[in-house]
Write an enzyme that holds these catalytic residues in place. Sequence first.
Site, PDB file in Angstrom:
ATOM      1  N   ASN A  88      72.374  40.108  83.985  1.00 52.12           N
ATOM      2  CA  ASN A  88      71.032  40.347  83.468  1.00 52.12           C
ATOM      3  C   ASN A  88      70.416  41.511  84.239  1.00 52.12           C
ATOM      4  OD1 ASN A  88      71.203  38.152  81.674  1.00 52.12           O
ATOM      5  ND2 ASN A  88      70.616  36.717  83.289  1.00 52.12           N
ATOM      6  N   HIS A 101      73.828  40.621  90.603  1.00 50.68           N
ATOM      7  CA  HIS A 101      74.715  39.455  90.585  1.00 50.68           C
ATOM      8  C   HIS A 101      75.356  39.297  89.226  1.00 50.68           C
ATOM      9  CE1 HIS A 101      70.625  38.188  89.500  1.00 50.68           C
ATOM     10  NE2 HIS A 101      71.186  37.318  88.676  1.00 50.68           N
ATOM     11  N   HIS A 103      76.909  36.416  86.665  1.00 50.01           N
ATOM     12  CA  HIS A 103      76.990  34.996  86.341  1.00 50.01           C
ATOM     13  C   HIS A 103      78.373  34.744  85.744  1.00 50.01           C
ATOM     14  CE1 HIS A 103      72.492  34.101  86.202  1.00 50.01           C
ATOM     15  NE2 HIS A 103      72.468  35.418  86.081  1.00 50.01           N
TER      16      HIS A 103
HETATM   17  P1  5GP Z   1      68.954  36.107  86.831  1.00 57.93           P
HETATM   18  O1  5GP Z   1      67.933  35.386  86.014  1.00 57.93           O
HETATM   19  O2  5GP Z   1      68.297  37.047  87.814  1.00 57.93           O
HETATM   20  O3  5GP Z   1      70.047  36.767  86.043  1.00 57.93           O
HETATM   21  O4  5GP Z   1      69.712  34.995  87.650  1.00 57.93           O
HETATM   22  C1  5GP Z   1      69.248  34.474  88.832  1.00 57.93           C
HETATM   23  C2  5GP Z   1      69.922  33.137  89.004  1.00 57.93           C
HETATM   24  O5  5GP Z   1      69.781  32.754  90.342  1.00 57.93           O
HETATM   25  C3  5GP Z   1      69.304  32.029  88.142  1.00 57.93           C
HETATM   26  O6  5GP Z   1      70.308  31.499  87.279  1.00 57.93           O
HETATM   27  C4  5GP Z   1      68.811  31.022  89.173  1.00 57.93           C
HETATM   28  O7  5GP Z   1      69.013  29.686  88.758  1.00 57.93           O
HETATM   29  C5  5GP Z   1      69.615  31.370  90.399  1.00 57.93           C
HETATM   30  N1  5GP Z   1      68.944  31.117  91.661  1.00 57.93           N
HETATM   31  C6  5GP Z   1      67.669  31.438  91.977  1.00 57.93           C
HETATM   32  N2  5GP Z   1      67.404  31.084  93.248  1.00 57.93           N
HETATM   33  C7  5GP Z   1      68.536  30.523  93.731  1.00 57.93           C
HETATM   34  C8  5GP Z   1      68.878  29.940  94.993  1.00 57.93           C
HETATM   35  O8  5GP Z   1      68.073  29.879  95.921  1.00 57.93           O
HETATM   36  N3  5GP Z   1      70.139  29.466  95.122  1.00 57.93           N
HETATM   37  C9  5GP Z   1      71.045  29.529  94.107  1.00 57.93           C
HETATM   38  N4  5GP Z   1      72.256  29.016  94.353  1.00 57.93           N
HETATM   39  N5  5GP Z   1      70.762  30.059  92.903  1.00 57.93           N
HETATM   40  C10 5GP Z   1      69.521  30.550  92.722  1.00 57.93           C
END
Ligand code: 5GP
Length: 115
Positions: A88, A101, A103
Amino acid sequence: MPQECIFCKISAKEIPVPVIYEDEYIIAFPDIKPAAPVHVLVIPKKHIANLLELTSDDIMLMGHVLSTIPKIATKLGLAEDGFRLVVNTKDNGGQTVHHLHWHILGGRFMTWPPG
Ligand code: 5GP
Ligand code: ZN
């Protein structure tokens, strides 16, 4: 590293996570709010905000990430049925953590188009 970056804190071991894979350059750990039976995040240890911030210095690192992800997915049992890889990027991409990151999502059939 930006002080408030949660993924920098995870890569610096200031916040403990169950480590699924780690080497000098990257670390993989379970997403705290899984969107699939298997949901693992792969991050570079170096802080890069998103794909748009990559520079020519990161070419080797990106090759390393993409060549290691299939090994991580295999270790997670996803090689036979497959998986989805998502990056994302910024607001329209749904990025909420501004540290690059990937996924890895698996363990169920993924629909298309995404929401
Ligand atoms: P994004 O929305 O930026 O693509 O993904 C961020 C991801 O990080 C989300 O799926 C969220 O659940 C995960 N996330 C956010 N904070 C933490 C955390 O403190 N630990 C872990 N393991 N995942 C996190
Ligand atoms: Zn960071």
